[in-house]
Motif scaffolding. Structure first.
Motif, PDB file in Angstrom:
ATOM      1  N   ASP A  59     125.886 -47.548  33.684  1.00 43.05           N
ATOM      2  CA  ASP A  59     126.476 -48.676  34.403  1.00 43.05           C
ATOM      3  C   ASP A  59     126.861 -49.772  33.426  1.00 43.05           C
ATOM      4  OD1 ASP A  59     126.306 -47.671  36.996  1.00 43.05           O
ATOM      5  OD2 ASP A  59     124.214 -48.267  37.169  1.00 43.05           O
ATOM      6  N   PRO A  98     127.574 -53.689  32.385  1.00 40.16           N
ATOM      7  CA  PRO A  98     126.960 -54.949  32.819  1.00 40.16           C
ATOM      8  C   PRO A  98     127.822 -55.629  33.874  1.00 40.16           C
ATOM      9  CG  PRO A  98     127.376 -54.934  30.437  1.00 40.16           C
ATOM     10  CD  PRO A  98     127.900 -53.664  30.989  1.00 40.16           C
ATOM     11  N   ARG A  99     127.177 -56.209  34.827  1.00 49.76           N
ATOM     12  CA  ARG A  99     127.895 -56.870  35.913  1.00 49.76           C
ATOM     13  C   ARG A  99     127.928 -58.372  35.677  1.00 49.76           C
ATOM     14  NH1 ARG A  99     129.169 -53.411  40.186  1.00 49.76           N
ATOM     15  NH2 ARG A  99     128.073 -51.449  39.961  1.00 49.76           N
ATOM     16  N   PRO A 100     128.958 -59.028  36.219  1.00 49.71           N
ATOM     17  CA  PRO A 100     129.021 -60.484  36.066  1.00 49.71           C
ATOM     18  C   PRO A 100     127.951 -61.159  36.924  1.00 49.71           C
ATOM     19  CG  PRO A 100     130.786 -59.713  37.474  1.00 49.71           C
ATOM     20  CD  PRO A 100     130.090 -58.493  36.947  1.00 49.71           C
TER      21      PRO A 100
END
Length: 97
Positions: free
Chosen positions: A79, A81-83
């Motif tokens: 996955d 990195p998400r904001p």
């Protein structure tokens, strides 16, 4: 053959073993295990349409993970990195619980 040509997906022996292990382990996140199954099926020589039908996915999903694997190998299946706000709890604390 219709559609855009795809780059050939060839696995090394260690990559094959690593992907196979991801599909077999119980503790592997199911999303990661599915991505590993997609790559393994594509490595057998099947086209995206066949893999999508076999795994009951859309062709876009198969194409996305195939291209990410070709570009970044096994690390491309993880996955991104998400904001948002950074995590306040690290993995060691999560594993301890």
């Amino acid at each position: 053959m219709s559609g855009r040509p795809k780059r050939e997906l060839v696995l090394s022996e260690s990559e094959f073993e690593q992907l196979k292990a991801l599909t077999m382990r119980r503790k592997t996140a199911q999303a990661l295990a599915l991505r590993a199954r997609i790559v393994l099926a594509c490595a057998e020589g099947a086209d995206n349409k066949t893999v999508a039908a076999k795994l009951q996915l859309t062709q876009q999903t198969v194409s996305k993970w195939r291209s990410r694997f070709v570009a970044d190998r096994v690390d491309g299946l993880l996955d991104a990195p998400r904001p948002g706000a950074p995590r306040t709890i690290d993995d060691t604390h999560v594993d301890a619980v």
